[in-house]
Design a protein around this motif. Structure first.
Motif, PDB file in Angstrom:
ATOM      1  N   PHE A   1      -0.499 -36.420  38.406  1.00 25.80           N
ATOM      2  CA  PHE A   1      -1.950 -36.608  39.150  1.00 25.80           C
ATOM      3  C   PHE A   1      -1.838 -35.081  39.679  1.00 25.80           C
ATOM      4  O   PHE A   1      -0.816 -34.780  40.043  1.00 25.80           O
ATOM      5  CB  PHE A   1      -1.872 -37.544  40.237  1.00 25.80           C
ATOM      6  N   ARG A   2      -3.209 -34.745  39.856  1.00 27.39           N
ATOM      7  CA  ARG A   2      -3.214 -33.481  40.548  1.00 27.39           C
ATOM      8  C   ARG A   2      -4.075 -33.624  41.867  1.00 27.39           C
ATOM      9  O   ARG A   2      -4.802 -34.372  42.264  1.00 27.39           O
ATOM     10  CB  ARG A   2      -4.049 -32.377  39.690  1.00 27.39           C
ATOM     11  N   LEU A   3      -3.566 -32.742  42.840  1.00 29.50           N
ATOM     12  CA  LEU A   3      -3.934 -32.762  44.283  1.00 29.50           C
ATOM     13  C   LEU A   3      -5.518 -31.882  44.315  1.00 29.50           C
ATOM     14  O   LEU A   3      -5.479 -31.015  43.727  1.00 29.50           O
ATOM     15  CB  LEU A   3      -3.127 -31.934  45.192  1.00 29.50           C
ATOM     16  N   THR A   4      -6.316 -33.133  44.725  1.00 24.78           N
ATOM     17  CA  THR A   4      -7.715 -32.227  44.843  1.00 24.78           C
ATOM     18  C   THR A   4      -7.926 -31.754  46.345  1.00 24.78           C
ATOM     19  O   THR A   4      -8.487 -30.690  46.233  1.00 24.78           O
ATOM     20  CB  THR A   4      -8.731 -33.288  44.341  1.00 24.78           C
ATOM     21  N   ASP A   5      -8.007 -32.537  47.466  1.00 28.09           N
ATOM     22  CA  ASP A   5      -8.156 -31.813  48.844  1.00 28.09           C
ATOM     23  C   ASP A   5      -7.205 -32.714  49.569  1.00 28.09           C
ATOM     24  O   ASP A   5      -6.645 -33.644  49.386  1.00 28.09           O
ATOM     25  CB  ASP A   5      -9.532 -32.293  49.222  1.00 28.09           C
ATOM     26  N   THR A   6      -7.097 -32.087  50.919  1.00 27.31           N
ATOM     27  CA  THR A   6      -6.443 -32.826  52.018  1.00 27.31           C
ATOM     28  C   THR A   6      -7.221 -32.766  53.203  1.00 27.31           C
ATOM     29  O   THR A   6      -7.941 -31.834  53.344  1.00 27.31           O
ATOM     30  CB  THR A   6      -4.756 -32.071  52.121  1.00 27.31           C
ATOM     31  N   LEU A   7      -6.864 -33.949  53.932  1.00 24.69           N
ATOM     32  CA  LEU A   7      -7.521 -34.018  55.327  1.00 24.69           C
ATOM     33  C   LEU A   7      -6.412 -33.797  56.541  1.00 24.69           C
ATOM     34  O   LEU A   7      -5.221 -34.159  56.215  1.00 24.69           O
ATOM     35  CB  LEU A   7      -8.297 -35.437  55.650  1.00 24.69           C
ATOM     36  N   TYR A   8      -6.909 -33.095  57.336  1.00 24.69           N
ATOM     37  CA  TYR A   8      -5.840 -33.110  58.641  1.00 24.69           C
ATOM     38  C   TYR A   8      -6.705 -33.255  59.977  1.00 24.69           C
ATOM     39  O   TYR A   8      -7.650 -32.906  60.210  1.00 24.69           O
ATOM     40  CB  TYR A   8      -4.855 -31.754  58.569  1.00 24.69           C
TER      41      TYR A   8
END
Ligand SMILES: [Fe+2]
Length: 316
Positions: free
Chosen positions: A169-176
């Motif tokens: 799987f590939r990282l698309t976005d992150t929330l912080y």
């Protein structure tokens, strides 16, 4: 949807299977309120399909004393990929529940189950027959298909790294948030912005399962129907920035969060650069500005109960 297989041959999210103590109540909720079609039941299991989806079913409910996630199922492109992936996992020390074999569920196929790094049971399969489905009509406010599954994890970076390194799987976005740090990783296995996301929680558990509606109108009509049925709404309607999808989150009768969504972004370039979004900034969690502000109270509604199925394979 472009389901070009990823590096291991994984194509897409197929179904999410849940064990529930309030089986009769849940069946009624998913059929009559949520808008799925029961395509099979033996009194202990209920298989629920989406009218717009070629999957045999997208949710399986199982009657059980203890609530748990039974499994998350992903499709693969061939039986050869299934066999190769089982070998790859075994070689990396991942615990298989069983060897690849013919599936006994509707549509047949060939697959196996294993535990992910947090102990969730994951099933992969190929050659499953598709179900006869149909286009969802204008103003028809029932799910078209499964959109994505989001799971709570106590260490979202470790879980992200497992899905990236082991499942491709590939990282698309992150929330912080400035207060809590990074709280969610969105991950993709095809061109959808995410089929899986990992949320920061106090224990491994279901965060939410999301169902794609035909369009904005159908999403809002569905939201209204579920509200009118007296279902507890957690958050929404609104439109996220990460993924660009709409959201309304509800609690099902057993306390699992379920989402109606539509218009999830697709990623059409290999040169995508993940963004880390600060969810406390205006417009990030809801571009429309009509949802309540995101808060830790909203976040806690989806922490769910500690999952009783960690490193325990479901009986069926
Ligand atoms: Fe979602």
């Amino acid at each position: 949807m472009n389901t070009t297989p990823n590096e291991h041959g994984i194509t897409h999210l197929r179904h999410v299977d849940l064990a529930v103590p309030d089986f009769a109540t849940q069946r009624t909720f998913y059929k009559d309120t949520w808008g799925l079609t029961e395509v099979g039941t033996d009194g202990e299991l209920s298989y629920l399909a989406a009218e717009g989806s070629p999957e045999q079913y997208i949710v399986r409910l199982r009657r059980a004393a203890e609530k748990r996630l039974d499994l998350i199922a992903f499709g693969m492109d061939s039986t050869a990929s299934v066999d190769a992936f089982a070998q790859t996992l075994a070689g990396r020390g991942v615990q298989l529940v069983g060897e690849p074999a013919a599936l006994q569920t509707a549509g047949g196929g060939y697959g196996f189950r294993f535990f992910d790094i947090d102990g969730r049971t994951i099933e992969v399969s190929a050659d499953v027959e598709t179900r006869r489905h149909r286009p969802i009509e204008e103003r028809e406010a029932i799910p078209v298909r499964l959109s994505h599954a989001v799971m709570n994890s106590t260490d979202i970076h470790r879980t992200r790294d497992f899905y990236a390194a082991v499942l491709g799987f590939r990282l698309t976005d992150t929330l912080y948030t400035p207060h809590m740090g990074q709280v969610m990783h969105f991950m993709r296995c095809n061109d959808w912005h995410h089929s899986l996301a990992i949320a920061h929680g106090p224990h491994p558990s279901v965060h939410h399962v999301s169902f794609e509606m035909r369009g904005i109108d159908e999403y809002l009509r569905g939201t209204g129907r579920v509200l009118q049925a007296g279902t507890k709404k957690i958050w929404g309607p609104g439109r996220h920035t990460a993924g660009d999808n709409t959201f309304t989150y509800f609690l099902d009768p057993s306390g699992n969060t379920m989402e109606y969504t539509t218009a999830l972004e697709t990623i059409t370039t290999d040169e995508w650069h993940p963004t880390v979004y600060d969810v406390t900034q205006p417009g990030v969690q809801d571009q429309w500005g009509i949802a309540d502000p995101f808060s830790e109270i909203v976040a806690k509604d989806s922490f769910n109960d500690p999952d009783r199925g960690v490193f325990v394979a479901p009986p069926v």
